[in-house]
Design a protein around this motif. Structure first.
Motif, PDB file in Angstrom:
ATOM      1  N   PRO A 117     -13.341  -5.845   0.613  1.00 43.57           N
ATOM      2  CA  PRO A 117     -13.761  -4.749  -0.077  1.00 43.57           C
ATOM      3  C   PRO A 117     -14.449  -3.881   0.977  1.00 43.57           C
ATOM      4  O   PRO A 117     -14.847  -2.505   0.429  1.00 43.57           O
ATOM      5  CB  PRO A 117     -14.369  -5.091  -0.748  1.00 43.57           C
ATOM      6  CG  PRO A 117     -13.902  -6.786  -0.553  1.00 43.57           C
ATOM      7  CD  PRO A 117     -13.198  -6.961   0.292  1.00 43.57           C
ATOM      8  N   GLN A 118     -15.436  -4.383   2.080  1.00 47.33           N
ATOM      9  CA  GLN A 118     -16.477  -4.387   2.392  1.00 47.33           C
ATOM     10  C   GLN A 118     -15.883  -2.699   3.849  1.00 47.33           C
ATOM     11  O   GLN A 118     -16.720  -2.028   4.350  1.00 47.33           O
ATOM     12  CB  GLN A 118     -17.861  -4.984   3.157  1.00 47.33           C
ATOM     13  CG  GLN A 118     -17.969  -5.710   1.786  1.00 47.33           C
ATOM     14  CD  GLN A 118     -19.120  -6.971   2.587  1.00 47.33           C
ATOM     15  OE1 GLN A 118     -20.169  -6.566   3.359  1.00 47.33           O
ATOM     16  NE2 GLN A 118     -18.711  -7.664   2.811  1.00 47.33           N
ATOM     17  N   LEU A 119     -15.213  -3.019   3.773  1.00 44.81           N
ATOM     18  CA  LEU A 119     -14.279  -2.333   5.250  1.00 44.81           C
ATOM     19  C   LEU A 119     -13.014  -1.233   4.173  1.00 44.81           C
ATOM     20  O   LEU A 119     -13.584   0.056   4.998  1.00 44.81           O
ATOM     21  CB  LEU A 119     -13.516  -3.415   5.545  1.00 44.81           C
ATOM     22  CG  LEU A 119     -12.219  -2.442   6.969  1.00 44.81           C
ATOM     23  CD1 LEU A 119     -12.960  -1.954   8.047  1.00 44.81           C
ATOM     24  CD2 LEU A 119     -11.155  -3.307   7.065  1.00 44.81           C
ATOM     25  N   SER A 120     -13.094  -1.657   3.239  1.00 44.71           N
ATOM     26  CA  SER A 120     -11.941   0.000   2.422  1.00 44.71           C
ATOM     27  C   SER A 120     -12.048  -0.535   0.945  1.00 44.71           C
ATOM     28  O   SER A 120     -11.365  -2.046   0.634  1.00 44.71           O
ATOM     29  CB  SER A 120     -11.133  -0.326   2.980  1.00 44.71           C
ATOM     30  OG  SER A 120     -10.659   0.440   2.490  1.00 44.71           O
ATOM     31  N   SER A 121     -12.275   0.189   0.393  1.00 46.27           N
ATOM     32  CA  SER A 121     -11.832   0.150  -1.143  1.00 46.27           C
ATOM     33  C   SER A 121     -10.672   0.177  -1.473  1.00 46.27           C
ATOM     34  O   SER A 121     -10.156  -0.745  -2.545  1.00 46.27           O
ATOM     35  CB  SER A 121     -12.702   1.393  -2.411  1.00 46.27           C
ATOM     36  OG  SER A 121     -12.083   2.380  -1.976  1.00 46.27           O
ATOM     37  N   SER A 122      -9.673   0.215  -0.568  1.00 43.64           N
ATOM     38  CA  SER A 122      -8.148   0.046  -1.080  1.00 43.64           C
ATOM     39  C   SER A 122      -7.830  -0.899  -0.582  1.00 43.64           C
ATOM     40  O   SER A 122      -6.884  -1.327  -0.586  1.00 43.64           O
ATOM     41  CB  SER A 122      -7.624   1.227  -0.826  1.00 43.64           C
ATOM     42  OG  SER A 122      -7.772   1.710   0.511  1.00 43.64           O
ATOM     43  N   ALA A 123      -8.189  -1.787   0.344  1.00 50.91           N
ATOM     44  CA  ALA A 123      -7.384  -2.997   0.704  1.00 50.91           C
ATOM     45  C   ALA A 123      -7.610  -3.868   0.527  1.00 50.91           C
ATOM     46  O   ALA A 123      -8.929  -3.904  -0.775  1.00 50.91           O
ATOM     47  CB  ALA A 123      -9.065  -2.955   1.773  1.00 50.91           C
ATOM     48  N   THR A 124      -6.478  -4.482   0.478  1.00 50.72           N
ATOM     49  CA  THR A 124      -5.579  -5.959  -0.183  1.00 50.72           C
ATOM     50  C   THR A 124      -5.803  -7.422   0.624  1.00 50.72           C
ATOM     51  O   THR A 124      -5.718  -6.780   1.578  1.00 50.72           O
ATOM     52  CB  THR A 124      -4.951  -5.957  -1.287  1.00 50.72           C
ATOM     53  OG1 THR A 124      -3.925  -5.013   0.010  1.00 50.72           O
ATOM     54  CG2 THR A 124      -5.321  -4.445  -2.344  1.00 50.72           C
ATOM     55  N   PHE A 125      -6.760  -7.885  -0.077  1.00 52.49           N
ATOM     56  CA  PHE A 125      -6.034  -9.407   1.157  1.00 52.49           C
ATOM     57  C   PHE A 125      -4.944 -10.198   0.350  1.00 52.49           C
ATOM     58  O   PHE A 125      -4.443 -10.251  -0.810  1.00 52.49           O
ATOM     59  CB  PHE A 125      -7.830 -10.641   0.317  1.00 52.49           C
ATOM     60  CG  PHE A 125      -7.139 -11.653   0.650  1.00 52.49           C
ATOM     61  CD1 PHE A 125      -8.036 -12.097   2.376  1.00 52.49           C
ATOM     62  CD2 PHE A 125      -6.802 -12.859  -0.085  1.00 52.49           C
ATOM     63  CE1 PHE A 125      -7.911 -12.876   3.005  1.00 52.49           C
ATOM     64  CE2 PHE A 125      -7.427 -14.321   0.476  1.00 52.49           C
ATOM     65  CZ  PHE A 125      -7.362 -14.427   2.093  1.00 52.49           C
ATOM     66  N   ASP A 126      -4.795 -10.239   1.901  1.00 49.02           N
ATOM     67  CA  ASP A 126      -2.878 -11.038   1.157  1.00 49.02           C
ATOM     68  C   ASP A 126      -3.258 -12.551   2.083  1.00 49.02           C
ATOM     69  O   ASP A 126      -2.946 -12.072   3.000  1.00 49.02           O
ATOM     70  CB  ASP A 126      -1.650 -10.330   1.867  1.00 49.02           C
ATOM     71  CG  ASP A 126      -0.749 -11.254   1.671  1.00 49.02           C
ATOM     72  OD1 ASP A 126      -0.454 -11.653   2.183  1.00 49.02           O
ATOM     73  OD2 ASP A 126       0.470 -10.814   1.166  1.00 49.02           O
ATOM     74  N   ARG A 127      -3.225 -13.684   1.522  1.00 49.40           N
ATOM     75  CA  ARG A 127      -3.630 -15.159   2.164  1.00 49.40           C
ATOM     76  C   ARG A 127      -2.024 -14.927   3.381  1.00 49.40           C
ATOM     77  O   ARG A 127      -2.551 -15.154   5.038  1.00 49.40           O
ATOM     78  CB  ARG A 127      -3.914 -16.040   1.369  1.00 49.40           C
ATOM     79  CG  ARG A 127      -3.665 -17.024   2.325  1.00 49.40           C
ATOM     80  CD  ARG A 127      -3.907 -18.545   1.048  1.00 49.40           C
ATOM     81  NE  ARG A 127      -3.848 -19.634   2.277  1.00 49.40           N
ATOM     82  CZ  ARG A 127      -4.472 -20.643   1.522  1.00 49.40           C
ATOM     83  NH1 ARG A 127      -6.245 -19.962   1.926  1.00 49.40           N
ATOM     84  NH2 ARG A 127      -4.546 -21.476   2.543  1.00 49.40           N
ATOM     85  N   ALA A 128      -1.518 -14.656   3.538  1.00 45.40           N
ATOM     86  CA  ALA A 128      -0.153 -14.819   3.822  1.00 45.40           C
ATOM     87  C   ALA A 128      -0.210 -13.764   5.333  1.00 45.40           C
ATOM     88  O   ALA A 128       0.088 -14.408   6.480  1.00 45.40           O
ATOM     89  CB  ALA A 128       1.142 -15.276   3.333  1.00 45.40           C
TER      90      ALA A 128
END
Length: 147
Positions: A26-37
């Motif tokens: 989220p510090q990189l981009s407000s639209s970034a989503t985390f996906d572990r896989a």
């Protein structure tokens, strides 16, 4: 800068590492989503390297290098450069950039490119200070549905 900062290509990631990456996105981009896989799949992908900066073992910054062969030569693209807000100003981003440039040289990449929003003036100054140059180019992104 902390003497304990170590920059390396991630070969494996612990649950703590993944949690740190999830906090960086989220510090990189407000639209970034985390996906572990997806993050874990990067470790086994031949053309992608996740470069991490660790402070006493904890991931505090990262960058991604994508390398790919084209008819004109092997090219590289630097993406997702981010340092935790609490750790900024300590030279960590510079260490990440220098590590990526070193990998690009070792691999004999013909070019190494990155993009940055014009509003990120301090980041652009940092990129220029390690040897990146602005290019007269138009960045295009396909706006249709790819999913």
């Amino acid at each position: 800068m902390s003497a304990d900062i170590r920059v390396q290509v991630a070969e494996s990631l612990t649950d703590e590492d993944l949690a740190a990456i999830e906090q960086l996105l989220p510090q990189l981009s407000s639209s970034a989503t985390f996906d572990r896989a997806r993050v874990l799949s990067m470790l086994d992908h031949d053309g992608t390297d996740l470069i991490v900066a660790r402070d006493d073992g904890r991931i505090v910054g990262m960058a991604t290098l994508a390398s790919f062969p084209l008819p004109t030569g092997v090219r590289g693209h630097l993406d997702d450069v981010v340092v935790d807000g609490e750790m900024r100003g300590r030279g960590i981003a510079r260490l990440l950039l220098e590590a990526v440039i070193g990998i690009a040289r070792e691999r004999g990449l013909r070019t190494l490119d990155l993009t940055s929003r014009p509003s990120r003036e301090s980041a652009i100054r940092l990129y220029e200070s390690v040897g990146f140059q602005r290019r007269d180019s138009v960045l295009m992104r396909y706006a249709g549905d790819l999913a």
